[in-house]
Design a protein around this motif. Structure first.
Motif, mmCIF file in Angstrom:
data_model
loop_
_atom_site.group_PDB
_atom_site.id
_atom_site.type_symbol
_atom_site.label_atom_id
_atom_site.label_comp_id
_atom_site.label_asym_id
_atom_site.label_seq_id
_atom_site.Cartn_x
_atom_site.Cartn_y
_atom_site.Cartn_z
ATOM 1 N N TYR A 13 -14.230 5.756 -9.259
ATOM 2 C CA TYR A 13 -15.202 5.051 -10.103
ATOM 3 C C TYR A 13 -16.588 5.150 -9.475
ATOM 4 C CZ TYR A 13 -11.107 2.841 -12.240
ATOM 5 O OH TYR A 13 -9.925 2.603 -12.881
ATOM 6 N N ALA A 19 -10.128 5.576 -6.068
ATOM 7 C CA ALA A 19 -9.154 4.595 -6.566
ATOM 8 C C ALA A 19 -7.770 5.228 -6.587
ATOM 9 C CB ALA A 19 -9.548 4.123 -7.956
ATOM 10 N N PRO A 38 -1.066 -4.004 -2.643
ATOM 11 C CA PRO A 38 -2.123 -5.013 -2.638
ATOM 12 C C PRO A 38 -3.137 -4.812 -3.757
ATOM 13 C CG PRO A 38 -2.378 -3.497 -0.790
ATOM 14 C CD PRO A 38 -1.074 -3.173 -1.440
ATOM 15 N N SER A 39 -3.872 -5.862 -4.039
ATOM 16 C CA SER A 39 -4.945 -5.797 -5.024
ATOM 17 C C SER A 39 -5.941 -4.714 -4.622
ATOM 18 C CB SER A 39 -5.625 -7.167 -5.095
ATOM 19 O OG SER A 39 -6.640 -7.138 -6.050
ATOM 20 N N GLY A 40 -6.339 -3.908 -5.590
ATOM 21 C CA GLY A 40 -7.309 -2.862 -5.318
ATOM 22 C C GLY A 40 -6.702 -1.566 -4.812
ATOM 23 N N SER A 41 -5.373 -1.474 -4.765
ATOM 24 C CA SER A 41 -4.734 -0.270 -4.212
ATOM 25 C C SER A 41 -4.624 0.862 -5.228
ATOM 26 C CB SER A 41 -3.352 -0.616 -3.641
ATOM 27 O OG SER A 41 -2.512 -1.182 -4.624
ATOM 28 N N GLY A 42 -4.945 0.591 -6.504
ATOM 29 C CA GLY A 42 -4.969 1.664 -7.498
ATOM 30 C C GLY A 42 -3.852 1.611 -8.522
ATOM 31 N N LYS A 43 -3.053 0.554 -8.501
ATOM 32 C CA LYS A 43 -1.894 0.453 -9.400
ATOM 33 C C LYS A 43 -2.308 0.490 -10.862
ATOM 34 C CE LYS A 43 -0.819 -3.637 -7.791
ATOM 35 N NZ LYS A 43 -1.984 -3.854 -6.899
ATOM 36 N N SER A 44 -3.279 -0.355 -11.183
ATOM 37 C CA SER A 44 -3.740 -0.459 -12.564
ATOM 38 C C SER A 44 -4.387 0.865 -13.008
ATOM 39 C CB SER A 44 -4.733 -1.615 -12.680
ATOM 40 O OG SER A 44 -5.205 -1.726 -13.987
#
Ligand code: ADP
Ligand code: ADP
Length: 232
Positions: A13, A19, A38-44
């Motif tokens: 991004y 990401a 963890p949050s921010g690891s790129g899952k979404s």
């Protein structure tokens, strides 16, 4: 057969911050893959590439035989959106439409299917989700858990071949989480190909065929749930 094959996916991004940092994986037809990390690891970001919601900067995806890559060609993206359903953390229902209308809108307007047939199917899906008595109500009249089951029914009404879930229970009160996970478990038992981003370890243990762990845009581990949670 392979439903999703991802090869060296890269997504940034912001220049220099990845990401997704060369992510490769395969999801077989009928398989349930749970993605943790963890949050921010790129899952979404990862699962949003699977239906063309995010444009790739590098690498390539084969989703149900359709190729998605950095060209992000319109026909491919449109072809895949029709065949891959998605459920988000926020339910995103249309507030001014009834539950039945929420589910029927896209099949009638986009797929041009006959209204009576679509509504019949919508009622069956509501029954499958255990909320058939809510058909004539409006989203605000339902609990979060009920709204999320409507969102699942709405995605299923388009007859997708793959379902993506992005933290589907994270916005729910704890006592509502189980009813949504139960609906997802039933869908998995029915043979749906599913990729689920979730922090629900119980669901991952019981329902996942494989669990994948991401950190800083990379796949750190992929294994069966017993191995994954044994800490080995
Ligand atoms: P996760 O789902 O694991 O929490 P995300 O895929 O949401 O991770 O985010 C991965 C990285 O990309 C994070 O550093 C996040 O801040 C960043 N990111 C996600 N979406 C955007 C966006 N729309 N614009 C800029 N950065 C983003
Ligand atoms: P998630 O982990 O489910 O992606 P987030 O709260 O991280 O949830 O992100 C919510 C929304 O904000 C997403 O649409 C995501 O793309 C966007 N987003 C996430 N991180 C950033 C960021 N650093 N800059 C801009 N947008 C972001």
């Amino acid at each position: 057969t392979v439903a999703i094959r991802a090869t060296d996916l890269v997504k940034s991004y912001i220049a220099g911050v990845r990401a997704l940092d060369r992510v490769s994986l395969e999801v077989s037809s009928g398989e349930v893959l749970v993605v943790m990390g963890p949050s921010g690891s790129g899952k979404s970001t990862l699962i949003r590439t699977f239906n063309g919601l995010e444009r790739l900067d590098g690498g390539a995806l084969d989703v149900l035989g359709v190729r998605l890559d950095s060209t992000h060609a319109d026909p491919q993206v449109r072809a895949i959106r029709r065949r891959v359903g998605m459920v988000f953390q926020q339910f995103n229902l249309f507030p001014h439409l009834s539950i039945l209308e929420n589910i029927s809108l896209a099949p009638v307007k986009v797929q041009k299917r006959p209204k009576a047939e679509v509504e019949q199917r919508a009622l069956e899906l509501l029954e499958q989700m255990g909320i058939q008595e809510q058909a004539e109500k409006y989203p605000a009249q339902l609990s979060g858990g009920q709204q999320q089951r409507v969102a699942i029914a709405r995605a299923l009404a388009l007859d997708p071949e793959v379902m993506l879930f992005d933290e589907p229970t994270s916005a729910l009160d704890p006592e509502r989480v189980k009813e949504v996970l139960d609906a997802m478990r039933q869908l998995a038992r029915g043979g749906m190909t599913m990729v689920v981003v979730t922090h629900e370890i119980g669901f991952a243990r019981e329902v996942a065929d494989r669990v994948m762990f991401m950190d800083q845009g990379q796949v750190v581990e992929t294994s069966d749930p017993v191995t994954f949670f044994s800490g080995a």
